[in-house]
Design a protein around this motif. Structure first.
Motif, PDB file in Angstrom:
ATOM      1  N   ARG A  27       0.833  -1.079  -0.018  1.00 19.22           N
ATOM      2  CA  ARG A  27       0.001   0.075  -0.118  1.00 19.22           C
ATOM      3  C   ARG A  27       0.813   1.129  -0.055  1.00 19.22           C
ATOM      4  NH1 ARG A  27      -2.666   0.459   5.380  1.00 19.22           N
ATOM      5  NH2 ARG A  27      -3.724  -1.457   4.809  1.00 19.22           N
TER       6      ARG A  27
ATOM      7  N   CYS B 116       2.488   1.676  -3.388  1.00 15.40           N
ATOM      8  CA  CYS B 116       1.413   2.286  -4.387  1.00 15.40           C
ATOM      9  C   CYS B 116       1.038   4.080  -3.880  1.00 15.40           C
ATOM     10  CB  CYS B 116       0.295   1.715  -4.429  1.00 15.40           C
ATOM     11  SG  CYS B 116       0.309  -0.148  -4.906  1.00 15.40           S
ATOM     12  N   GLN B 117       1.011   4.167  -2.727  1.00 14.78           N
ATOM     13  CA  GLN B 117       0.624   5.553  -2.497  1.00 14.78           C
ATOM     14  C   GLN B 117       1.961   6.399  -2.767  1.00 14.78           C
ATOM     15  OE1 GLN B 117       0.491   5.219   2.009  1.00 14.78           O
ATOM     16  NE2 GLN B 117      -1.716   4.726   1.635  1.00 14.78           N
TER      17      GLN B 117
ATOM     18  N   TRP C  76      -4.149   7.621  -6.461  1.00 16.53           N
ATOM     19  CA  TRP C  76      -4.837   6.394  -6.463  1.00 16.53           C
ATOM     20  C   TRP C  76      -5.709   6.310  -4.931  1.00 16.53           C
ATOM     21  CZ3 TRP C  76      -2.312   1.643  -9.055  1.00 16.53           C
ATOM     22  CH2 TRP C  76      -2.138   2.034 -10.422  1.00 16.53           C
TER      23      TRP C  76
ATOM     24  N   ASN D 276      -5.539   3.644  -2.728  1.00 12.82           N
ATOM     25  CA  ASN D 276      -4.513   2.738  -2.138  1.00 12.82           C
ATOM     26  C   ASN D 276      -4.875   2.713  -0.546  1.00 12.82           C
ATOM     27  OD1 ASN D 276      -2.567   2.812  -4.441  1.00 12.82           O
ATOM     28  ND2 ASN D 276      -2.127   5.184  -4.019  1.00 12.82           N
TER      29      ASN D 276
ATOM     30  N   LYS E 278      -4.881  -4.187  -8.561  1.00  8.66           N
ATOM     31  CA  LYS E 278      -3.949  -2.867  -8.479  1.00  8.66           C
ATOM     32  C   LYS E 278      -4.533  -1.933  -9.443  1.00  8.66           C
ATOM     33  CE  LYS E 278       0.772  -1.214  -9.039  1.00  8.66           C
ATOM     34  NZ  LYS E 278       2.073  -1.728  -9.474  1.00  8.66           N
TER      35      LYS E 278
ATOM     36  N   ASN F  76      -8.124  -1.086  -6.526  1.00  7.23           N
ATOM     37  CA  ASN F  76      -7.232  -0.194  -5.377  1.00  7.23           C
ATOM     38  C   ASN F  76      -6.812   1.017  -5.931  1.00  7.23           C
ATOM     39  OD1 ASN F  76      -4.668  -0.385  -3.608  1.00  7.23           O
ATOM     40  ND2 ASN F  76      -3.622   0.198  -5.501  1.00  7.23           N
ATOM     41  N   ARG F  77      -7.011   1.260  -7.370  1.00  5.32           N
ATOM     42  CA  ARG F  77      -6.977   2.726  -8.074  1.00  5.32           C
ATOM     43  C   ARG F  77      -8.115   3.664  -7.944  1.00  5.32           C
ATOM     44  NH1 ARG F  77      -8.363   4.351 -12.980  1.00  5.32           N
ATOM     45  NH2 ARG F  77      -8.980   2.080 -13.554  1.00  5.32           N
TER      46      ARG F  77
END
Length: 229
Positions: free
Chosen positions: A26, A29-30, A36, A38, A60, A64-65
């Motif tokens: 996470r 991705c952040q 996003w 996330n 993803k 998640n987006r």
């Protein structure tokens, strides 16, 4: 834009710390995609639903987006098209959380709330998320049919129902009688891989919903797995 959960009080916190591996992903991705979602993804749909869709986990580039289950990836294209076909949604799905789409009579709850690497949560991660999944199923008293999208979701539903896994083997199209007049219907996951390889066709997926509709008002039958054909 954020959407409110249809099941307030059952969702994990946005910074849920339970799974170190998922927390690390996470944060990656952040950092890479700060615009996003996330974070754990909330349930989506009708809190008075008769049908619950048990998913695996956020994708993803999908949930998640965007922050809404199955929104923005290939699996969502097939899922939401099928829901529309059977009158279980209102509005047009456009792969955005502000597309105005709503579900009617159906709700989506994932067995794992956060994005796992390679879309494969570990048994410990599934167990860590189980309390949220079980709270959400318990908060849906009108649900009579649960469609499990894949083996992990199938097992999660059985554990939530207190049923023995060995007595209810997973199989596409299989139907299992649960407690409290509920049925579990199995489906292969509507992922791009399954559809591209032909393991799951749109017609096979539609047949799962035909079975669910046929079971909706059924209140009697053997207390065991059945396979209507």
């Amino acid at each position: 834009m954020e959407i409110d959960s249809p099941l307030p009080g059952t969702e994990p916190p946005r910074d849920c710390p339970r799974c170190p591996r998922l927390v690390a992903l996470r944060r990656e991705c952040q950092a890479e995609y700060p615009d996003w979602w996330n974070a754990p993804v909330d349930a989506f749909g009708d809190p008075d639903a008769w049908l619950a869709l048990a998913g695996l986990a956020p994708g993803k580039h999908g949930a998640n987006r965007t922050g809404r289950p199955f929104t923005g990836d290939y699996a969502g294209d097939l899922l939401f098209a099928t829901l529309a076909k059977f009158g279980l949604s209102k509005g047009r799905y456009d792969a955005r959380i502000d597309d105005g789409l709503t579900l009617e009579g159906a709700i989506i709850v994932n067995s794992v709330k956060c994005l796992p690497p390679q879309n494969k949560p570990t048994p410990a991660e599934i167990a860590n998320c189980r309390p949220y999944f079980e709270q959400q199923l318990a908060a849906l008293p009108r649900v009579r049919v649960i469609v499990a999208l894949g083996r992990i979701a199938h097992d999660a539903v059985l554990r939530a129902a207190g049923a023995r896994l060995v007595a209810h083997p997973f199989g596409h199209g299989a139907v299992h009688r649960l407690a409290e007049e509920r049925y579990l219907v199995d489906s292969y996951h509507c992922s791009r891989y399954n559809t591209n390889t032909g393991r799951l066709t749109p017609e096979m997926f539609a047949n799962v919903f035909r079975v669910a509709l046929a079971l909706r008002d059924q209140t009697s039958g053997p207390n065991s797995s059945i396979n209507p054909r």
